[in-house]
Design a protein around this motif. Structure first.
Motif, mmCIF file in Angstrom:
data_model
loop_
_atom_site.group_PDB
_atom_site.id
_atom_site.type_symbol
_atom_site.label_atom_id
_atom_site.label_comp_id
_atom_site.label_asym_id
_atom_site.label_seq_id
_atom_site.Cartn_x
_atom_site.Cartn_y
_atom_site.Cartn_z
ATOM 1 N N UNK A 721 54.243 48.333 38.680
ATOM 2 C CA UNK A 721 53.684 49.574 39.214
ATOM 3 C C UNK A 721 54.775 50.595 39.528
ATOM 4 N N UNK A 722 55.891 50.114 40.100
ATOM 5 C CA UNK A 722 56.932 51.028 40.562
ATOM 6 C C UNK A 722 57.576 51.804 39.409
ATOM 7 N N UNK A 723 57.463 51.278 38.189
ATOM 8 C CA UNK A 723 58.042 51.973 37.028
ATOM 9 C C UNK A 723 57.184 53.142 36.553
ATOM 10 N N UNK A 724 55.993 53.269 37.081
ATOM 11 C CA UNK A 724 55.132 54.398 36.724
ATOM 12 C C UNK A 724 55.605 55.609 37.528
ATOM 13 N N UNK A 725 56.291 56.523 36.881
ATOM 14 C CA UNK A 725 56.948 57.630 37.584
ATOM 15 C C UNK A 725 55.944 58.637 38.152
ATOM 16 N N UNK A 726 54.852 58.871 37.430
ATOM 17 C CA UNK A 726 53.826 59.792 37.914
ATOM 18 C C UNK A 726 53.068 59.102 39.045
ATOM 19 N N UNK A 727 53.195 59.657 40.257
ATOM 20 C CA UNK A 727 52.625 59.003 41.432
ATOM 21 C C UNK A 727 51.113 58.882 41.327
ATOM 22 N N UNK A 728 50.457 59.910 40.810
ATOM 23 C CA UNK A 728 49.002 59.848 40.685
ATOM 24 C C UNK A 728 48.580 58.786 39.669
ATOM 25 N N UNK A 729 49.316 58.680 38.583
ATOM 26 C CA UNK A 729 49.013 57.657 37.576
ATOM 27 C C UNK A 729 49.229 56.260 38.154
ATOM 28 N N UNK A 730 50.300 56.128 38.940
ATOM 29 C CA UNK A 730 50.554 54.838 39.592
ATOM 30 C C UNK A 730 49.409 54.497 40.539
ATOM 31 N N UNK A 731 49.001 55.457 41.352
ATOM 32 C CA UNK A 731 47.917 55.216 42.301
ATOM 33 C C UNK A 731 46.623 54.855 41.578
ATOM 34 N N UNK A 732 46.386 55.485 40.437
ATOM 35 C CA UNK A 732 45.179 55.176 39.676
ATOM 36 C C UNK A 732 45.187 53.722 39.207
ATOM 37 N N UNK A 733 46.323 53.275 38.679
ATOM 38 C CA UNK A 733 46.443 51.879 38.241
ATOM 39 C C UNK A 733 46.287 50.928 39.420
ATOM 40 N N UNK A 734 46.862 51.307 40.566
ATOM 41 C CA UNK A 734 46.780 50.451 41.744
ATOM 42 C C UNK A 734 45.359 50.380 42.302
ATOM 43 N N UNK A 735 44.614 51.493 42.225
ATOM 44 C CA UNK A 735 43.230 51.492 42.713
ATOM 45 C C UNK A 735 42.368 50.526 41.907
ATOM 46 N N UNK A 736 42.518 50.564 40.585
ATOM 47 C CA UNK A 736 41.766 49.630 39.744
ATOM 48 C C UNK A 736 42.177 48.192 40.054
ATOM 49 N N UNK A 737 43.468 47.967 40.217
ATOM 50 C CA UNK A 737 43.976 46.635 40.537
ATOM 51 C C UNK A 737 43.375 46.124 41.843
ATOM 52 N N UNK A 738 43.330 46.989 42.855
ATOM 53 C CA UNK A 738 42.781 46.586 44.150
ATOM 54 C C UNK A 738 41.298 46.241 44.043
ATOM 55 N N UNK A 739 40.574 46.994 43.230
ATOM 56 C CA UNK A 739 39.147 46.714 43.065
ATOM 57 C C UNK A 739 38.942 45.335 42.441
ATOM 58 N N UNK A 740 39.694 45.054 41.382
ATOM 59 C CA UNK A 740 39.583 43.747 40.740
ATOM 60 C C UNK A 740 40.116 42.653 41.663
ATOM 61 N N UNK A 741 41.230 42.933 42.340
ATOM 62 C CA UNK A 741 41.792 41.952 43.264
ATOM 63 C C UNK A 741 40.791 41.547 44.329
ATOM 64 N N UNK A 742 40.075 42.533 44.881
ATOM 65 C CA UNK A 742 39.075 42.218 45.908
ATOM 66 C C UNK A 742 37.934 41.396 45.314
ATOM 67 N N UNK A 743 37.496 41.726 44.114
ATOM 68 C CA UNK A 743 36.422 40.959 43.466
ATOM 69 C C UNK A 743 36.825 39.492 43.315
ATOM 70 N N UNK A 744 38.042 39.249 42.854
ATOM 71 C CA UNK A 744 38.507 37.873 42.672
ATOM 72 C C UNK A 744 38.639 37.158 44.012
ATOM 73 N N UNK A 745 39.112 37.869 45.012
ATOM 74 C CA UNK A 745 39.296 37.276 46.340
ATOM 75 C C UNK A 745 37.960 36.904 46.973
ATOM 76 N N UNK A 746 37.015 37.856 46.970
ATOM 77 C CA UNK A 746 35.762 37.681 47.712
ATOM 78 C C UNK A 746 34.700 36.963 46.890
ATOM 79 N N UNK A 747 34.664 37.238 45.602
ATOM 80 C CA UNK A 747 33.565 36.735 44.763
ATOM 81 C C UNK A 747 34.019 35.712 43.736
ATOM 82 N N UNK A 748 35.091 35.000 44.003
ATOM 83 C CA UNK A 748 35.622 34.038 43.032
ATOM 84 C C UNK A 748 34.569 33.057 42.518
ATOM 85 N N UNK A 749 33.680 32.506 43.360
ATOM 86 C CA UNK A 749 32.695 31.543 42.847
ATOM 87 C C UNK A 749 31.736 32.128 41.812
ATOM 88 N N UNK A 750 31.613 33.458 41.779
ATOM 89 C CA UNK A 750 30.680 34.090 40.836
ATOM 90 C C UNK A 750 31.196 34.058 39.408
#
Length: 766
Positions: A721-750
């Protein structure tokens, strides 16, 4: 090895310092008491680094340092008075050692004869076996274990003495045999491998050996071959004794697993009188010492009495307390830590001193260049992680990697961290190399005093996988290699492969408490509250960070994972398995950086690998440019994630089934329950395996989600993530990552399959 024997090492160091003080002016060379104290402390710190296994040296240095400090604090003290005090103390150490040895000899002789007479009333003489050299040539005089033999002879109670030659350095045949002949004792020299046969013939009544370090529970490090003698003695019902002064006891070490073991020059094994006798190119493992567990030791003979074994352990610490001898710092052994946060004698190396360190050790230096070539060696520091310093040293003959652990986190100097992690890494790499040698680098050397390891250098085109993936590369064999590594190392250190005794010994050996506590904090705790060390892309992720701190299902899921992380001790884990811990080429993969090794849930290692491949996938969208499209790499990343899981499951099942079928499985793979001849055995095994992998996938996904979240909201970020120089582009990638990360954390049995996970990842990204 010019000076050998733990007591002699300590006495020689003390007297060497005394001689230097005398030869350089007797103290008059110092302008003040403080200058003298500082100079003496510096010399002592340097001396301690020479022989880390022999604790007597460290104790002697500590006591001489205390003498210098006390004298320097006296009103009117001078450099002369401080030097005289230290010289006097060094001389007293020598005299005390001689007196202690003679007393130890009497105590040992009486203890041996008392046991023999209890077993065979009327027995008048003993036949003794000893190992290495523990006589006048290893102490100030008289000896420890050999002192017991001498005392038996002087009292007319020695029937015969047997000494082993003590390969590969032959201390027994060169030194002990000399002392026995010199003193006129009835004695016979045997090769090391003849000891068991001698015992079987009933020609040995007791074994007595020395020690280089004794842990608080009585586990003892001594010359290599001692452990074998103890095992053979137990098999034949022969009492096995340790004879050592109390200065050899290190109460700061909870057990023998924390005793540093020096490794000797391979030439001692491959050469004889300068001529090579072994096949050229053969690898050599030449440890100078081994550790005998207290359960095999009848008692430890000291100058203050015999410390007897009770219930398979020896309460060395309790004995020291009773004798009023526990005057050394405890270093937290009772809290599960066996080394202080800053090891005595430790010094941090740099690009210059690392060359000196290697050049002084012939077996390491020859891997870099011939003798005298070190001035031309090239050094660079490449530790781009968060924890340690890593040096690559290259020369005419090749290169090595030197990795050193400082007493703090590299990215947070006010965050202390045990340096014992280096020992865990060395032990873990060696264990993993035993199970999967093609994917683990060789460890050439471990130095407990300087908290460093010297390892195989993996030259270009090897590259850190995380760095290469960030640059857009792919590795066609990565899925197979990582599946093989994880399956073999996790299966091979689990109860599917190990019996209960071996598994419990492994748990004790890898009690990596402080490192585990760090993991528990940064993965399962910090991202879910406003921890001071947290950081994220701001202001773009401010609201998301706040949401996670108030996210009840996420907190509940993270806490449940933390509970399983702490409670499940299924196998020896790498503990920090991610793309930054891999060195790859198109054809090879090596797993490095095992300082987080501990016994924990199998799903944690696998889940971390899944998480980091997905992190590379999400980051690729922000890293993509018109000149370097990433669509093919993304397709490979999701495919390698799925392939890695399936190949891992297949390999693990295969190892499990083979262990059951062939009858060599561990406690959870018994052929009597699951083998072909057991009623419904094969069906039971398949049902058990199916259940195991269903639950394993669930936990892998949960851990993967937690790891993704911590890499965005916690203290330690990644270059993906840190290599993404455009801060907004980095944040966009991180937002998607967080959404998927939460799904795996909370809904893993699904998620019933890894393909369902990939489909979800791609759907969220779109």
């Amino acid at each position: 090895m010019a000076v050998r024997g733990a007591p002699a090492i300590a006495i020689s160091a003390a007297l060497a310092l005394a001689v230097e003080l005398v030869n350089k002016g007797g103290g008059s060379q110092f302008s003040s008491a403080k200058e003298a104290q500082d100079a003496i402390d510096a010399k002592l710190d340097y001396l301690v680094t020479s022989r880390p296994t022999a604790v007597n040296l460290q104790i002697a240095a500590t006591r001489l340092s205390a003498v210098a400090k006390k004298e320097a604090a006296v009103e009117g003290g001078s450099g002369l008075s401080v030097a005289i005090a230290v010289i006097t103390a060094a001389d007293a150490m020598m005299k005390d050692d001689i007196a202690a040895n003679k007393k130890m000899g009497r105590i040992g002789a009486n203890s041996v004869m008392a046991e023999l007479k209890a077993r065979s009333p009327g027995r008048g003489k003993a036949r003794m076996l000893t190992h290495c050299n523990t006589g006048s040539l290893a102490t100030a005089a008289y000896g420890t274990a050999l002192g017991v033999v001498r005392s038996l002879h002087e009292s007319g109670q020695l029937a015969h003495a047997y000494c082993t030659e003590t390969r590969p350095y032959n201390q027994g045949s060169r030194l002990t045999a000399y002392e026995l002949v010199h003193d006129g004792l009835p004695a016979t020299l045997i090769v090391d491998s003849a000891a068991a046969a001698l015992m079987a013939q009933g020609r040995v009544d007791a074994v007595v050996v020395g020690a280089d370090r004794i842990a608080a529970n009585g586990d003892t490090a001594n010359k290599i071959g001692t452990y074998s003698l103890a095992v053979n003695a137990a098999q034949h019902g022969i009492p096995f004794y340790i004879a050592a002064p109390t200065t050899t006891i290190d109460p700061s070490l909870a057990d023998g697993s924390s005793i540093p073991i020096e490794e000797r020059n391979p030439a001692e094994v491959t050469h004889h009188q300068g001529q090579q006798v072994a096949a050229p190119g053969i690898d050599v493992w030449n440890p100078a010492f081994d550790v005998t567990p207290s359960s095999l030791i009848r008692g430890i003979i000291t100058e203050h009495g015999l410390i007897k074994q009770r219930d398979s352990s020896i309460d060395v610490k309790g004995f020291l307390k009773q004798q009023g001898l526990l005057d050394l710092p405890d270093n937290g052994a009772e809290n599960g830590h066996s080394m202080p946060s800053s090891v005595k004698g430790f010094r941090a190396l740099d690009v210059n001193t690392v060359v000196d360190y290697l050049a002084e050790r012939r077996d390491l230096a020859t891997r870099v260049g011939p003798s005298g070539s070190h001035a031309s060696w090239q050094v660079r520091e490449v530790g781009d992680g968060n924890i340690n310093y890593v040096y690559i040293v290259e020369g005419p003959s090749g290169g090595v990697v030197v990795k050193q652990g400082l007493p703090y986190i590299r990215i947070a100097h006010d965050w202390p961290l045990t340096q014992e992690r280096v020992r865990f890494e060395a032990d873990a790499l060696r264990e993993q190399a035993r199970l999967c040698p093609e994917h683990v680098p060789d460890v050439f050397h471990f130095d407990a005093q300087l908290c460093l390891i010297v390892m195989q250098y993996l030259p270009p085109p090897h590259d850190v996988a995380r760095r290469a993936l960030t640059a857009g590369r792919t590795f066609p064999k990565l899925a197979q290699h990582m599946a093989t590594f994880m399956a073999r190392t996790l299966f091979g250190t689990s109860l599917f492969a190990l019996d209960a005794k071996t598994w419990r010994a492994q748990l004790a050996r890898f009690q990596n408490g402080q490192i585990c506590q760090l993991t528990e904090q940064v993965i399962f705790t910090d991202p879910y509250y406003s921890a001071p060390v947290n950081r994220h892309t701001t202001p773009q992720l401010d609201s998301l960070a706040a949401q996670f701190q108030a996210d009840v299902p996420a907190k509940v899921a993270a806490t449940a994972l933390k509970s399983r992380f702490m409670e499940r001790q299924q196998a020896l884990l790498h503990g920090d398995l991610h793309t930054g811990s891999l060195m790859c080429t198109e054809d090879t993969t090596y797993v490095i950086d095992a300082e987080f090794a501990f016994c924990g849930p199998i799903a944690f290692d696998v889940g971390k690998m899944i998480a980091n491949l997905l992190i590379a996938y999400f980051a690729s969208f922000g890293l993509e440019t018109a000149e370097q499209p990433r669509a093919k790499q993304r397709q490979w990343l999701v495919q390698v994630t799925a392939d890695m899981w399936h190949l891992f499951e297949r390999e693990f099942r295969s190892l499990w089934s083979a262990a059951v079928k062939e009858g060599h499985g561990g406690e959870l793979a018994l052929d009597v329950l699951f083998g072909p001849k057991a009623p419904a055995g094969t069906q039971t095994l398949e049902a058990l395996q199916d259940k195991f992998f269903r639950e394993l996938l669930r936990d892998c996904l949960g851990y993967a989600g937690a790891v993704i979240i911590r890499r965005i909201l916690g203290i330690a970020h990644v270059i993906d993530y840190e290599s993404i120089k455009d801060v907004d582009a980095r944040a966009a990638a991180e937002k998607v990552s967080l959404q998927v990360g939460r799904s795996l954390l909370v809904d893993a049995p699904a998620f019933e399959s890894i393909e369902a996970v990939i489909a979800h990842v791609q759907e969220v990204q779109q």
